[in-house]
Design a protein around this motif. Structure first.
Motif, PDB file in Angstrom:
ATOM      1  N   MET A 152     -33.476 105.504 142.018  1.00 42.16           N
ATOM      2  CA  MET A 152     -34.418 104.836 141.126  1.00 42.16           C
ATOM      3  C   MET A 152     -34.475 103.334 141.418  1.00 42.16           C
ATOM      4  O   MET A 152     -35.562 102.742 141.485  1.00 42.16           O
ATOM      5  CB  MET A 152     -34.004 105.077 139.674  1.00 42.16           C
ATOM      6  N   LEU A 153     -33.316 102.713 141.608  1.00 41.30           N
ATOM      7  CA  LEU A 153     -33.295 101.279 141.902  1.00 41.30           C
ATOM      8  C   LEU A 153     -34.013 100.977 143.218  1.00 41.30           C
ATOM      9  O   LEU A 153     -34.754  99.995 143.328  1.00 41.30           O
ATOM     10  CB  LEU A 153     -31.852 100.773 141.963  1.00 41.30           C
ATOM     11  N   SER A 154     -33.788 101.835 144.238  1.00 44.61           N
ATOM     12  CA  SER A 154     -34.477 101.642 145.510  1.00 44.61           C
ATOM     13  C   SER A 154     -35.980 101.796 145.347  1.00 44.61           C
ATOM     14  O   SER A 154     -36.764 101.055 145.938  1.00 44.61           O
ATOM     15  CB  SER A 154     -33.956 102.656 146.541  1.00 44.61           C
ATOM     16  N   GLY A 158     -36.763  98.203 145.984  1.00 47.10           N
ATOM     17  CA  GLY A 158     -36.498  98.151 147.414  1.00 47.10           C
ATOM     18  C   GLY A 158     -37.722  97.718 148.190  1.00 47.10           C
ATOM     19  O   GLY A 158     -38.817  97.534 147.654  1.00 47.10           O
ATOM     20  N   ASN A 159     -37.547  97.592 149.510  1.00 45.10           N
ATOM     21  CA  ASN A 159     -38.630  97.113 150.366  1.00 45.10           C
ATOM     22  C   ASN A 159     -39.199  98.197 151.267  1.00 45.10           C
ATOM     23  O   ASN A 159     -40.379  98.196 151.577  1.00 45.10           O
ATOM     24  CB  ASN A 159     -38.128  95.961 151.253  1.00 45.10           C
ATOM     25  N   SER A 396     -29.392 100.738 151.455  1.00 47.52           N
ATOM     26  CA  SER A 396     -28.816 100.240 152.708  1.00 47.52           C
ATOM     27  C   SER A 396     -29.243  98.808 152.996  1.00 47.52           C
ATOM     28  O   SER A 396     -28.598  98.115 153.780  1.00 47.52           O
ATOM     29  CB  SER A 396     -29.222 101.152 153.871  1.00 47.52           C
ATOM     30  N   GLU A 397     -30.346  98.382 152.386  1.00 47.46           N
ATOM     31  CA  GLU A 397     -30.809  97.009 152.560  1.00 47.46           C
ATOM     32  C   GLU A 397     -30.913  96.328 151.201  1.00 47.46           C
ATOM     33  O   GLU A 397     -31.030  96.982 150.160  1.00 47.46           O
ATOM     34  CB  GLU A 397     -32.157  96.983 153.274  1.00 47.46           C
ATOM     35  N   ALA A 428     -25.835  97.496 151.157  1.00 51.00           N
ATOM     36  CA  ALA A 428     -26.132  96.486 152.175  1.00 51.00           C
ATOM     37  C   ALA A 428     -24.896  96.101 152.984  1.00 51.00           C
ATOM     38  O   ALA A 428     -24.611  94.920 153.187  1.00 51.00           O
ATOM     39  CB  ALA A 428     -26.747  95.249 151.526  1.00 51.00           C
ATOM     40  N   GLY A 429     -24.139  97.116 153.422  1.00 55.76           N
ATOM     41  CA  GLY A 429     -22.988  96.870 154.279  1.00 55.76           C
ATOM     42  C   GLY A 429     -21.689  96.614 153.555  1.00 55.76           C
ATOM     43  O   GLY A 429     -20.630  96.571 154.187  1.00 55.76           O
TER      44      GLY A 429
END
Length: 466
Positions: A152-154, A158-159, A396-397, A428-429
């Protein structure tokens, strides 16, 4: 009319959703997001109002009771002002000042015990810790699980955007791959059936009261109401992946479980009042995602997907299972030995249908015997285990809310009878693990967190080739 059909044009609550509404197993997810810049509250309200989250049926519905006694969702208009709650927590304590992270963790500890969500509005809130540059999204577990929350957040902030068709292809490919390694011929099928029976009986044993001997990390019935303390263990995903040099076929999850096993061994060894004559066994509940994909890390959902949440992707709602994971607190072993042990155990678990059976068992109990019976069974399992562990893949980003970049994402849940709950989210890593403890049992959570972090460091310097 069966469960899950339409009641007067409104969605009935799912079996697992009804389970999470029972007092013994009621759970609220607290997702804390640290921001890079100061928070513009009005801009955040606008961002949430315009997001696909508000279009999801569960985020814009009240939970009400049917005349027959069941639960269902009723659509309402969302008043965004009712869901945004401003807080100005103090960073001053009797012993000095807290930094932002410690102040947020102290706030999350306070709301983790007996702080329910209001039932007269949709079951979510955004707590804005203005001076700490942090927002806490509180979502009732009946709305969805941790994977749903990350997806949901992505989707909202997200982009990356990929088509639903591409997501479905990836989803089907992953399911096909899972089936290939689960059943490898007749012998593979026999092993799968055997492991399923053995692990299924062990799970039933926990329902019936089987538990480990009391140790310095044991919780139990009633501990969910004890005061909590929250600490954060910080890792880098690349450090987990670097362990593949020593153990080529290991996964990030195997390494995490090895870190937990070794770190817990160090803690138990240091806190036990006498030398350990035998290696005490600690049993963890491992929460497993059953969707076939670890997490949807891109912006995968369109408005039409949200509107039709019954699609084959099963992105939303609750679709998790439980596994019993034995941890042996063995002092003297190198951390990589713990990783190898966890890998062997998890290979057997993956070759069984333990997680699927636990999921189906609780659904059937709720459907045919009611949510109270299923809640009793689930609560028994939780009370008769020592830890709860979850590992969620976040975006992931980097994501941004109202053009304000999110620096870190962390999740913890309330209402657990274990003395220790561990929830790791990769983002993000980076990977942050929230270590929530009953502070009357785990008196030194700072040392416990250091044990976990030191374990990963020691793994990267093996004394010999494995």
């Amino acid at each position: 009319m069966s469960k899950g059909e339409i009641y007067d044009g409104e969605d009935l609550n799912s079996p697992l959703g009804r389970l999470y509404l029972c007092p013994e197993t009621e759970q609220i997810m607290n997702c804390s997001m640290f921001l890079e810049h100061p928070i513009d509250v009005q801009a955040f309200k606008t961002a949430f109002s315009n997001s696909v989250m508000i279009k999801d049926p569960r985020f814009c519905s009240l939970l009400v009771r049917n005349p027959s006694g069941g639960d269902h969702w009723k659509r309402v208009d969302v008043n965004i002002d009712e869901h945004f709650i401003l807080h100005y927590p103090s960073t001053k304590t009797e012993t000095g000042s807290l930094d932002n992270e410690a102040a947020v963790n102290a706030y999350l500890s306070d709301i983790a015990v007996s702080t329910p969500l209001r039932k007269d509005k949709p079951l979510w809130e955004v707590h804005v810790l203005v001076e700490l540059k942090c927002v806490v999204l509180r979502v009732h577990h009946s709305v969805g699980d941790g994977v749903s929350l990350m997806s949901m957040l992505s989707s909202c902030f997200g982009n990356k955007i990929i088509s639903d068709i591409d997501v479905m292809k990836k989803h089907k490919k992953k399911i096909h791959e899972n089936k290939k390694w689960k059943i490898k011929g007749l012998w593979g099928l026999i092993k799968s059936i055997w492991f399923t029976i053995v692990f299924g009986l062990r799970f039933l044993g926990r329902v019936l009261g089987v538990k480990n001997n009391v140790s310095v990390v044991s919780g139990g019935d009633g501990v969910e109401l004890w005061p909590r303390k929250l600490m954060t263990a910080k890792f880098m995903i690349q450090d987990f992946k670097s362990i593949k040099v020593a153990i080529p076929s290991v996964t990030v999850n195997d390494v995490l479980l090895g870190v937990i096993s070794h770190g817990l061994s160090k803690y138990v060894g240091a806190k036990s009042h006498k030398a350990l004559q035998q290696s005490p066994q600690v049993t963890a509940i491992l929460v497993v995602n059953l969707r076939g994909v670890s997490c949807l890390q891109e912006k995968t959902c369109t408005d039409s997907t949200i509107a039709n949440s019954s699609n084959g992707l099963s992105i939303w709602r609750n679709k998790t299972g439980l596994m019993l994971l034995p941890l042996y607190c063995c002092n003297g072993l190198h951390p990589l030995d713990h990783v190898k042990t966890m890998k062997k155990t998890m290979d057997k678990k993956k070759n069984s249908y333990e997680a699927q059976i636990s999921h189906v068992f609780l659904k059937l109990m709720t459907t045919y015997f009611g949510p109270k019976a299923a809640s009793w069974c689930c609560h028994k399992v939780l009370c008769n285990t020592d830890l709860l562990i979850s590992n969620i893949m976040g975006p992931s980003e980097e994501i941004a809310i109202a053009n304000n970049p999110v620096v870190s994402i962390r999740v913890n849940i309330s209402g657990q009878p274990q003395a220790i709950t561990l929830h790791m989210v990769s983002y993000a890593g980076k990977a942050d693990m929230q270590v929530m403890v009953a502070k009357d049992i785990i008196s030194d959570p700072e040392f416990l967190v250091n044990c976990f972090q030191d374990s990963l460091v020691e793994m990267k310097t093996p004394p010999k080739k494995f």
